[in-house]
Design a protein around this motif. Structure first.
Motif, PDB file in Angstrom:
ATOM      1  N   ASP B 286       0.851  -1.205   0.000  1.00  0.00           N
ATOM      2  CA  ASP B 286       0.000   0.000   0.000  1.00  0.00           C
ATOM      3  C   ASP B 286       0.871   1.233   0.000  1.00  0.00           C
ATOM      4  O   ASP B 286       1.256   1.704   1.053  1.00  0.00           O
ATOM      5  CB  ASP B 286      -0.938  -0.028   1.210  1.00  0.00           C
ATOM      6  CG  ASP B 286      -1.957   1.101   1.186  1.00  0.00           C
ATOM      7  OD1 ASP B 286      -2.108   1.748   0.132  1.00  0.00           O
ATOM      8  OD2 ASP B 286      -2.593   1.331   2.229  1.00  0.00           O
ATOM      9  N   GLU B 324      -2.487  10.360  -0.642  1.00  0.00           N
ATOM     10  CA  GLU B 324      -3.771   9.661  -0.721  1.00  0.00           C
ATOM     11  C   GLU B 324      -4.282   9.287   0.660  1.00  0.00           C
ATOM     12  O   GLU B 324      -5.455   9.500   0.986  1.00  0.00           O
ATOM     13  CB  GLU B 324      -3.609   8.378  -1.570  1.00  0.00           C
ATOM     14  CG  GLU B 324      -4.936   7.644  -1.841  1.00  0.00           C
ATOM     15  CD  GLU B 324      -5.315   6.601  -0.788  1.00  0.00           C
ATOM     16  OE1 GLU B 324      -6.461   6.105  -0.829  1.00  0.00           O
ATOM     17  OE2 GLU B 324      -4.486   6.297   0.091  1.00  0.00           O
ATOM     18  N   GLU B 325      -3.373   8.724   1.467  1.00  0.00           N
ATOM     19  CA  GLU B 325      -3.792   8.149   2.751  1.00  0.00           C
ATOM     20  C   GLU B 325      -4.443   9.176   3.663  1.00  0.00           C
ATOM     21  O   GLU B 325      -5.318   8.842   4.455  1.00  0.00           O
ATOM     22  CB  GLU B 325      -2.578   7.530   3.466  1.00  0.00           C
ATOM     23  CG  GLU B 325      -1.936   6.358   2.731  1.00  0.00           C
ATOM     24  CD  GLU B 325      -2.811   5.101   2.749  1.00  0.00           C
ATOM     25  OE1 GLU B 325      -3.952   5.164   3.227  1.00  0.00           O
ATOM     26  OE2 GLU B 325      -2.316   4.070   2.271  1.00  0.00           O
TER      27      GLU B 325
HETATM   28 ZN   LIG Z   1      -3.715   2.721  -0.581  1.00  0.00          ZN
END
Ligand SMILES: [Zn+2]
Ligand SMILES: [Zn+2]
Ligand SMILES: [Zn+2]
Ligand SMILES: [Zn+2]
Lengths: 468, 468
Positions: B286, B324-325
């Motif tokens: 991720d 993004e996170e």
């Molecule tokens: Zn992600």
């Protein structure tokens, strides 16, 4: 001819009788085995220890709380002579630990200081990393000063096996990296954790300095961090900084907690596990499990004895060993305190390899007592236990007893994933399967009952009985 | 009758042609699919990103280093128009975090602050823990002051599924625990980590306060620690202390890194992954994986274009989304900066679900473009991809594009163990299987090629072409 054969077989029978587990004892052992499969005391014991106390480093205040809990718990279960035999010991604990790649790719690394390591001193140390594929490679490195000020990194792996045989080789680096590094002028030592998992948990464990005047800090990297460091080094020179703080005390108190089921004679059968754990996890598999397994087994026997009103031939002594992890200190204290009593120790066994099923019984019996192995295994085979060799160690805390000639048994557990969790923060109760632990309780109960009730015991006879 | 049928089928053919992937394009896609299975660029990309940079929290100096690395890397691979489009954002990072059971069983607990949480203030907070089996139980709790000064503990589990569908329900507690707790006067909120593993890794992730005037600190316990806390509470009231420090900055710079393969028209196909990660692991699954997969795919296409000298119909734009996170900040900045260009976006897809094999293609195409789904899947089925629904989201960073009407595809990966590692320290490169990642590269390359070269695109036609 027929008469001769009959006479010979009568002789054999006499010899065999001296090495026989009485039928009644075997039958009781079988009943205990069956009851043990449904045991819940074993799991409840680990649950209480790991929940009420959690991590309990040898010599710590938490280990003391574990002893207090244990005494109350063992009293409540109904054992006799519940007591703590204290001893003193030097103390070590970690305060803080930090590692990072400084250049060229700054990022933190997950490490843990090895037990007994010195700290880095304020400000830490930093140096270029020199990697060795194995401890032997480091041992072969020249003493030409090329490691002066460097950080040695022993990146040796460990083989996963059922019996844990990969540990012996792999664990050498835990002390070896720092000692061999120090000889060559290194500033610090890093090792790939002694373990078989691929998770980001560094594995701690005791290290010992070979030379009081050549100590350098030693820490273990988790598997992913060892791989990361090796990968970074493939791209060029890498500098790592380490900052480790430890606290030590010259003398603290620890102790062995002891409980008994009194026997008819002065002879003793010792079973147990170690009460202390490393500081990172809650010590469920190492060694809450051993404490639970042997407590569950002893409690089954206690209940059997209460029901029948018949004491075992020998006293069954349950020992929760203190300060095992930091150097078998409880084991040594016990052997010292009970020195005069050691000849009365008929058998000893420690459970200290997790909570998975027992698959093999190794023994160390007198040569003339080997037939007892087959007789024991006839009972234990019902739980899936096979017969192993006669070179058992009996477990770390009974090794001083074994060295003093006490017969020992190792009830070998499946250790396939033991070193995934061993000495990590991830050694927690949820890793234990209740049914597998119950199989251990069952096997220990049956084994202990046979050990406590087999006439003549398991030592080699000093004088052949036939010559009487 | 026969003539009528022929005419009808000619009509159908015309309609179908407007919704057809040309044979040549399909064949090229098949060749890309085959080549992708042998890809090494994808894995190499993740390896470089996670080794050279490691963890890279949105807005951090590490994320900036990731952008610098990315620009150089993408230039080196030969892409066009490599650039960073910067944006500003508020910044949050953890400084320290500590939790312990205070009474009755003092011991540390493994926690991690949730992203965006406030700190506890010096000295921390402590309070009795009140446990809720689920967020809904907390939501149903009365607002009668009974939680005043308490620490709420939402101990809700998460279901393991192939498609990750357990996440949607489970993640609600990440913000909900603190917000619902605060409404009822609680002093802090703890949650069982949003995750499916049983390891001692707390899972972080963003939380957001519903009420600026009712903020309480929020942290996640690892699975074993959540179990431990629940077990301790079965034995009576438990007090926990929390000490969490965070740092925030009003404004820092982040950015989206962009690279292109120029097409023959102004239309654009966007693929990518997010460049930032959480701070605990090295962000391999991720979302280093998504960055690697889409880079590998784009590079295969780039090589194909270089060999043939024929540009794709549409520009293929590879985007490494920033931040993004912490709230899809790169995605929002992109949608804003490219607002006028959005009608030219023919397709968008993000890879952000690990590195396991793609097993299904969901789409969001215009209703009259549904036949293109079958045509695409004929190619992708060779890699084991089945056809899913037409309600795809396309991935978090393209959701603003999807909301603006851009057709999207979600190439669904096997997420069976994704949430074992998600947002933990254990999200590291060793968790990625090179062959599985290559399957992703293959599927992305084939999909992207078809997306970039299908005449008429994937949006519903504004006017039926037949009426022209
Ligand atoms: Zn992600
Ligand atoms: Zn042990
Ligand atoms: Zn140990
Ligand atoms: Zn994420």
């Amino acid at each position: 001819m027929k008469r001769l054969l009959l006479a010979a077989s009568a002789l054999c029978l006499t010899a065999a009788q001296a090495q026989t587990i009485p039928d009644e004892v075997r039958e009781e052992a079988e009943a205990l085995l069956e009851a043990g499969m449904e045991d819940s005391v074993g799991y409840e014991t680990v649950k209480q220890l790991t929940t009420r106390v959690g991590a309990r480093l040898g010599g710590s205040e938490a280990e003391e709380r574990a002893r207090e809990w244990a005494e109350g718990y063992l009293e409540e279960l109904g054992f006799s002579n519940v007591r703590t035999e204290t001893f003193t010991m030097p103390y070590w604990e970690r305060s803080y630990e930090y590692a990072a790649i400084e250049t060229p790719f700054p990022q933190e690394l997950e490490i843990t200081a090895l037990g007994g390591s010195i700290g880095t001193g304020r400000g830490g140390v930093s140096g270029e990393v020199v990697r060795f594929e194995s401890l032997d490679d480091l041992i072969e490195a020249p003493m030409d000063g090329s490691l002066r000020g460097k950080i040695v990194f022993v990146d040796e792996g460990m083989t996963r096996t059922q019996d844990g045989s990969g540990y012996g080789v792999a664990v050498r680096k835990r002390s070896g990296a720092a000692n061999e590094g120090a000889k060559r002028g290194a500033a610090a030592a890093l090792i790939r954790s002694v373990g078989t998992d691929r998770h980001r948990f560094p594995h701690t464990g005791a290290m010992r300095y070979a030379d009081e005047d050549a100590k350098i800090p030693a820490a273990a990297l988790s598997f992913p961090d060892a791989e990361q460091l090796a990968r970074a080094m493939e791209l060029g020179p890498v500098t790592v900084s380490l900052d480790i703080g430890v606290k030590t005390k010259r003398e603290v108190t620890s102790g062995n907690v002891i409980a008994e089921i009194k026997g008819q004679t002065d002879e003793i059968v010792v079973i147990g596990g170690h009460l202390d754990s490393w500081d990172l996890g809650t010590g469920a598999i190492d060694d809450g499990a051993g404490v639970g397994i042997t407590t569950g087994a002893a409690k089954l026997i206690l209940d059997h004895v209460s029901e029948t009103g018949e004491k075992p031939l020998r006293t069954i002594r349950l020992v929760y060993w203190g300060a095992e992890e930091v150097g078998l200190l409880g084991a040594r204290a016990y052997a010292e305190a009970h020195r005069d009593e050691l000849p009365l120790h008929a058998m000893a066994a420690e459970s200290d390899f997790g909570a998975r099923e027992i698959w093999q019984m190794d023994t160390r019996f007198g040569e003339d007592k080997l037939p007892l192995r087959q007789q024991m295994i006839r009972v234990l085979a019902r739980a899936g236990v096979a017969l192993g060799n006669n070179q058992a160690s009996g477990g770390p805390d009974v090794s001083p007893l074994a060295a003093a000639g006490v017969p020992v048994v190792t009830l070998r557990q499946n250790g396939w994933d033991y070193f995934d969790l061993h000495h990590t923060a991830d050694d927690t109760l949820d890793k234990i399967d209740e049914d597998e632990l119950a199989q251990n309780v069952a096997v220990y109960a049956a084994f202990t009952w046979m050990a406590a009730n087999t006439p003549g015991g398991f030592r080699a006879q000093a004088q052949p009985q036939a010559s009487e």
